[in-house]
Design a protein around this motif. Structure first.
Motif, mmCIF file in Angstrom:
data_model
loop_
_atom_site.group_PDB
_atom_site.id
_atom_site.type_symbol
_atom_site.label_atom_id
_atom_site.label_comp_id
_atom_site.label_asym_id
_atom_site.label_seq_id
_atom_site.Cartn_x
_atom_site.Cartn_y
_atom_site.Cartn_z
ATOM 1 N N PRO A 197 5.141 -4.540 -9.385
ATOM 2 C CA PRO A 197 4.280 -3.998 -10.322
ATOM 3 C C PRO A 197 2.972 -3.353 -9.979
ATOM 4 C CG PRO A 197 4.261 -6.398 -10.067
ATOM 5 C CD PRO A 197 5.311 -6.032 -9.321
ATOM 6 N N TRP A 198 2.509 -3.723 -8.727
ATOM 7 C CA TRP A 198 1.375 -2.968 -8.324
ATOM 8 C C TRP A 198 1.622 -1.955 -7.300
ATOM 9 C CZ3 TRP A 198 1.954 -4.369 -2.884
ATOM 10 C CH2 TRP A 198 2.859 -5.416 -2.726
ATOM 11 N N TYR A 199 2.594 -1.502 -7.182
ATOM 12 C CA TYR A 199 2.905 -0.395 -6.491
ATOM 13 C C TYR A 199 3.076 0.961 -7.381
ATOM 14 C CZ TYR A 199 5.461 2.553 -2.886
ATOM 15 O OH TYR A 199 5.646 3.748 -1.873
ATOM 16 N N ALA A 200 2.046 1.929 -7.013
ATOM 17 C CA ALA A 200 1.987 3.133 -7.935
ATOM 18 C C ALA A 200 2.604 4.284 -7.519
ATOM 19 C CB ALA A 200 0.594 3.113 -8.224
ATOM 20 N N ALA A 201 3.103 4.490 -6.064
ATOM 21 C CA ALA A 201 3.292 5.643 -5.597
ATOM 22 C C ALA A 201 4.890 6.126 -6.028
ATOM 23 C CB ALA A 201 3.374 5.662 -3.945
ATOM 24 N N GLU A 202 5.334 7.367 -5.888
ATOM 25 C CA GLU A 202 6.688 7.619 -6.038
ATOM 26 C C GLU A 202 7.707 6.980 -4.964
ATOM 27 O OE1 GLU A 202 7.886 9.621 -8.355
ATOM 28 O OE2 GLU A 202 5.671 9.592 -9.225
ATOM 29 N N THR A 203 8.788 6.620 -5.330
ATOM 30 C CA THR A 203 9.745 5.710 -4.550
ATOM 31 C C THR A 203 10.059 6.649 -3.195
ATOM 32 O OG1 THR A 203 11.014 5.108 -6.515
ATOM 33 C CG2 THR A 203 12.151 4.898 -4.400
ATOM 34 N N ASP A 204 10.018 7.739 -3.136
ATOM 35 C CA ASP A 204 10.207 8.505 -1.753
ATOM 36 C C ASP A 204 8.970 8.908 -1.071
ATOM 37 O OD1 ASP A 204 9.287 10.286 -3.481
ATOM 38 O OD2 ASP A 204 10.831 11.930 -3.033
ATOM 39 N N THR A 205 7.634 8.437 -1.582
ATOM 40 C CA THR A 205 6.501 8.680 -0.736
ATOM 41 C C THR A 205 6.566 7.961 0.533
ATOM 42 O OG1 THR A 205 5.408 8.582 -2.750
ATOM 43 C CG2 THR A 205 4.159 8.376 -0.889
ATOM 44 N N GLU A 206 6.214 8.463 1.595
ATOM 45 C CA GLU A 206 6.050 8.074 3.024
ATOM 46 C C GLU A 206 5.296 6.901 3.194
ATOM 47 O OE1 GLU A 206 5.367 9.293 7.885
ATOM 48 O OE2 GLU A 206 5.007 10.745 6.134
ATOM 49 N N LEU A 207 5.624 5.878 3.586
ATOM 50 C CA LEU A 207 4.926 4.597 3.907
ATOM 51 C C LEU A 207 4.454 4.422 5.162
ATOM 52 C CD1 LEU A 207 4.165 1.975 2.115
ATOM 53 C CD2 LEU A 207 6.147 0.815 3.140
ATOM 54 N N ARG A 208 3.281 4.186 5.632
ATOM 55 C CA ARG A 208 2.839 4.266 7.026
ATOM 56 C C ARG A 208 1.951 2.816 7.349
ATOM 57 N NH1 ARG A 208 -0.718 7.793 4.799
ATOM 58 N NH2 ARG A 208 -3.028 7.642 5.407
ATOM 59 N N ALA A 209 2.048 2.408 8.222
ATOM 60 C CA ALA A 209 1.126 1.118 8.655
ATOM 61 C C ALA A 209 -0.331 1.299 9.029
ATOM 62 C CB ALA A 209 1.885 0.537 9.856
ATOM 63 N N VAL A 210 -1.137 0.666 8.483
ATOM 64 C CA VAL A 210 -2.383 0.754 8.484
ATOM 65 C C VAL A 210 -3.096 -0.287 9.545
ATOM 66 C CG1 VAL A 210 -4.817 0.668 7.567
ATOM 67 C CG2 VAL A 210 -2.929 1.791 6.437
#
Length: 212
Positions: A25-38
């Motif tokens: 519920p706390w994830y607001a991006a589109e499903t196919d948005t690239e995820l990257r490590a910080v």
């Protein structure tokens, strides 16, 4: 001490998170948005059985997300609701990966780190049977407590519930509020865990604690 093996992992941690985060519920991006490590940081399990690693990731240009995970060599009884997936580790074999907020080993480690009874794990990369120190990509520290915290913080009768961008972990002795979406401007009082990483030079709030 956390030993990091040179290993092949399937799925990778980023792949695993990319499959799980869009359902939160706390994830607001589109499903196919690239995820990257910080960044990431680890805690030790004194028993040496459970891997505890918290990931800081970003989807596209969105805020930094805080995702603590635990890795286990067998399922955690009664924690099916917190199971994210399994992964195959070329050194350790199959690992059951949990949302750490539902894992009592993580909750105890977080509470004790906030109090200053522990620190984040020192990381070593295993190279030809030897451990070479590795700089963590995130540095965290607890503020310490007020002297009223109980000596035993074992996370018996743990419950974990999420509302908006915070997961609340409750035991008979502590209430932890784990920030899922990092707000660099947050400045709460009381016992807390803060961290810095590349691009975040001022300590940012990761979790708070209130003791019974």
């Amino acid at each position: 001490m956390a030993t990091i093996h040179r290993a092949q992992i399937r799925p990778t941690k980023i792949e695993l998170l990319a499959g799980w985060l869009p359902d939160q519920p706390w994830y607001a991006a589109e499903t196919d948005t690239e995820l990257r490590a910080v960044g990431a940081y680890r805690f030790d399990d004194p028993a040496g059985e459970v891997g505890i690693e918290s990931h800081l990731v970003r989807a596209g240009d969105g805020p930094v997300l805080h995702v603590p995970l635990t890795y286990r060599g067998a399922p955690l009884p009664g924690a099916d609701a917190h199971l994210i997936d399994t992964m195959e580790h070329s050194v350790l074999g199959r690992r059951w990966v949990y949302d750490a907020c539902g894992d009592p080993v993580y909750v105890t480690a977080l509470a004790e780190t906030i109090l200053g009874r522990r620190t984040q794990a020192v990381e070593y990369l295993e190279v030809e049977g030897q451990g070479e120190p590795r700089e963590p990509t995130a540095v965290v520290a607890g503020t310490g407590g007020d002297g009223d915290a109980p000596s035993d913080l074992s996370a018996d009768a743990l419950t974990a519930t999420t509302a908006e961008t915070v997961t609340v972990c409750r035991t008979p002795t502590v209430e932890l509020r784990v920030q899922r979406v990092i707000d660099p401007a947050a400045t709460p009082d009381g016992a807390r865990l803060t961290g810095t990483w590349a691009g975040q030079s001022d300590p940012a709030l990761l979790a708070t604690a209130r003791f019974s």
